[in-house]
Design a protein around this motif. Structure first.
Motif, PDB file in Angstrom:
ATOM      1  N   LYS A  51     -18.087  14.561  42.082  1.00 31.74           N
ATOM      2  CA  LYS A  51     -17.247  14.848  41.184  1.00 31.74           C
ATOM      3  C   LYS A  51     -17.315  15.988  40.383  1.00 31.74           C
ATOM      4  O   LYS A  51     -16.338  16.841  40.085  1.00 31.74           O
ATOM      5  CB  LYS A  51     -17.136  13.596  40.192  1.00 31.74           C
ATOM      6  N   GLN A  52     -18.644  16.241  39.918  1.00 31.68           N
ATOM      7  CA  GLN A  52     -19.040  17.582  38.963  1.00 31.68           C
ATOM      8  C   GLN A  52     -18.680  18.811  39.914  1.00 31.68           C
ATOM      9  O   GLN A  52     -18.051  19.862  39.386  1.00 31.68           O
ATOM     10  CB  GLN A  52     -20.094  17.471  38.513  1.00 31.68           C
ATOM     11  N   LEU A  53     -19.100  18.734  40.935  1.00 35.06           N
ATOM     12  CA  LEU A  53     -19.017  19.816  42.048  1.00 35.06           C
ATOM     13  C   LEU A  53     -17.717  20.352  42.210  1.00 35.06           C
ATOM     14  O   LEU A  53     -17.127  21.386  42.120  1.00 35.06           O
ATOM     15  CB  LEU A  53     -19.751  19.491  43.422  1.00 35.06           C
ATOM     16  N   THR A  54     -16.829  19.153  42.376  1.00 34.54           N
ATOM     17  CA  THR A  54     -15.402  19.585  42.767  1.00 34.54           C
ATOM     18  C   THR A  54     -14.906  20.214  41.479  1.00 34.54           C
ATOM     19  O   THR A  54     -13.835  21.188  41.458  1.00 34.54           O
ATOM     20  CB  THR A  54     -14.519  18.127  42.715  1.00 34.54           C
ATOM     21  N   GLU A  55     -14.939  19.820  40.269  1.00 32.60           N
ATOM     22  CA  GLU A  55     -14.548  20.269  38.969  1.00 32.60           C
ATOM     23  C   GLU A  55     -15.027  21.601  38.919  1.00 32.60           C
ATOM     24  O   GLU A  55     -14.367  22.366  38.444  1.00 32.60           O
ATOM     25  CB  GLU A  55     -14.966  19.392  37.987  1.00 32.60           C
ATOM     26  N   SER A  56     -16.360  21.988  39.028  1.00 30.20           N
ATOM     27  CA  SER A  56     -16.769  23.259  39.091  1.00 30.20           C
ATOM     28  C   SER A  56     -16.212  24.319  40.185  1.00 30.20           C
ATOM     29  O   SER A  56     -16.001  25.507  39.585  1.00 30.20           O
ATOM     30  CB  SER A  56     -18.416  23.018  39.103  1.00 30.20           C
ATOM     31  N   ILE A  57     -16.245  23.936  41.369  1.00 31.84           N
ATOM     32  CA  ILE A  57     -15.818  24.790  42.415  1.00 31.84           C
ATOM     33  C   ILE A  57     -14.317  24.855  42.392  1.00 31.84           C
ATOM     34  O   ILE A  57     -13.878  25.656  43.266  1.00 31.84           O
ATOM     35  CB  ILE A  57     -16.729  24.772  43.385  1.00 31.84           C
ATOM     36  N   GLY A  58     -13.467  23.815  42.151  1.00 32.01           N
ATOM     37  CA  GLY A  58     -12.075  23.677  42.326  1.00 32.01           C
ATOM     38  C   GLY A  58     -11.690  23.287  43.743  1.00 32.01           C
ATOM     39  O   GLY A  58     -10.498  23.457  43.902  1.00 32.01           O
ATOM     40  N   ARG A  59     -12.547  22.749  44.449  1.00 27.72           N
ATOM     41  CA  ARG A  59     -12.306  22.367  45.861  1.00 27.72           C
ATOM     42  C   ARG A  59     -13.147  21.106  46.320  1.00 27.72           C
ATOM     43  O   ARG A  59     -14.055  20.820  45.517  1.00 27.72           O
ATOM     44  CB  ARG A  59     -12.083  23.538  46.813  1.00 27.72           C
ATOM     45  N   ARG A 112     -14.625  21.314  49.419  1.00 31.73           N
ATOM     46  CA  ARG A 112     -15.115  21.660  50.696  1.00 31.73           C
ATOM     47  C   ARG A 112     -16.410  22.660  50.320  1.00 31.73           C
ATOM     48  O   ARG A 112     -16.579  23.219  49.248  1.00 31.73           O
ATOM     49  CB  ARG A 112     -14.040  22.777  51.313  1.00 31.73           C
ATOM     50  N   GLY A 113     -17.246  22.636  51.618  1.00 33.16           N
ATOM     51  CA  GLY A 113     -18.320  23.559  51.186  1.00 33.16           C
ATOM     52  C   GLY A 113     -18.340  24.948  51.848  1.00 33.16           C
ATOM     53  O   GLY A 113     -16.920  25.388  52.100  1.00 33.16           O
ATOM     54  N   PRO A 114     -19.108  25.072  52.573  1.00 37.48           N
ATOM     55  CA  PRO A 114     -20.361  24.614  52.878  1.00 37.48           C
ATOM     56  C   PRO A 114     -21.312  24.774  51.623  1.00 37.48           C
ATOM     57  O   PRO A 114     -21.331  25.560  50.988  1.00 37.48           O
ATOM     58  CB  PRO A 114     -21.143  25.321  54.026  1.00 37.48           C
ATOM     59  N   ILE A 115     -22.013  23.704  51.281  1.00 35.40           N
ATOM     60  CA  ILE A 115     -22.965  23.565  49.988  1.00 35.40           C
ATOM     61  C   ILE A 115     -24.205  23.228  50.629  1.00 35.40           C
ATOM     62  O   ILE A 115     -24.421  21.871  51.270  1.00 35.40           O
ATOM     63  CB  ILE A 115     -22.410  22.723  48.902  1.00 35.40           C
TER      64      ILE A 115
END
Length: 159
Positions: free
Chosen positions: A107-115, A117-120
């Motif tokens: 959830k935090q990653l989605t808010e941070s990068i705005g998508r 999808r990775g690759p992460i």
């Protein structure tokens, strides 16, 4: 004088009927046996866009993987995340989580990068936090208390 077109009656068999095995074919398949038939069978994953689901998250503790994409879904116990991950052997799997660790991090990653999808890259794979949980009171403890119904619990986190 032109020739008259000849009338022909053509009966077509629907594809679904034509593709069925006959009783005789089924009998020969059974007679050949599972091992023989399996040796010639196509693998389902070649025709499917579904991936193996990680059943035990401990498999990914300290094992590097890459998050390719993730989606949030509503389940019986609230929202959860399903992430498609790639492991070092190039295999693709689905990692599901609805808890306070992985789910919240996606959830935090989605808010941070705005998508979604990775690759992460997760160089350290997953890490764990173990604790004791009382299902009757909802209390949490780092050490097992002496009294009450306490159960060991684990939260997994992305690294």
């Amino acid at each position: 004088m032109p020739r008259k077109a000849q009338s022909t009656d053509v009966t077509t068999i629907p594809e679904t009927d034509a593709a069925r095995f006959t009783d005789e074919e089924i009998a020969r398949i059974q007679e050949a046996g599972f091992e023989s038939v399996a040796a010639h069978a196509a693998l389902f994953d070649k025709f499917s866009d579904s991936y193996e689901v990680i059943k035990d998250k401990r498999e990914l503790v300290a094992v590097p993987f890459v998050s390719l994409e993730w989606q949030f879904h509503e389940g019986d116990n609230g929202e959860f995340v399903s992430a498609v991950i790639m492991q070092r052997d190039n295999s693709l799997s689905v990692l599901n989580d609805g808890g306070t660790g992985i789910y919240r991090q996606y959830k935090q990653l989605t808010e941070s990068i705005g998508r979604q999808r990775g690759p992460i890259m997760h160089k350290g794979g997953l890490r764990t936090s173990e604790y004791w949980f009382n299902p009757h009171t909802g209390d949490i403890s780092r050490k097992r208390p002496e009294d009450g119904d306490w159960r060991k619990a684990t939260t997994f986190y992305l690294t």
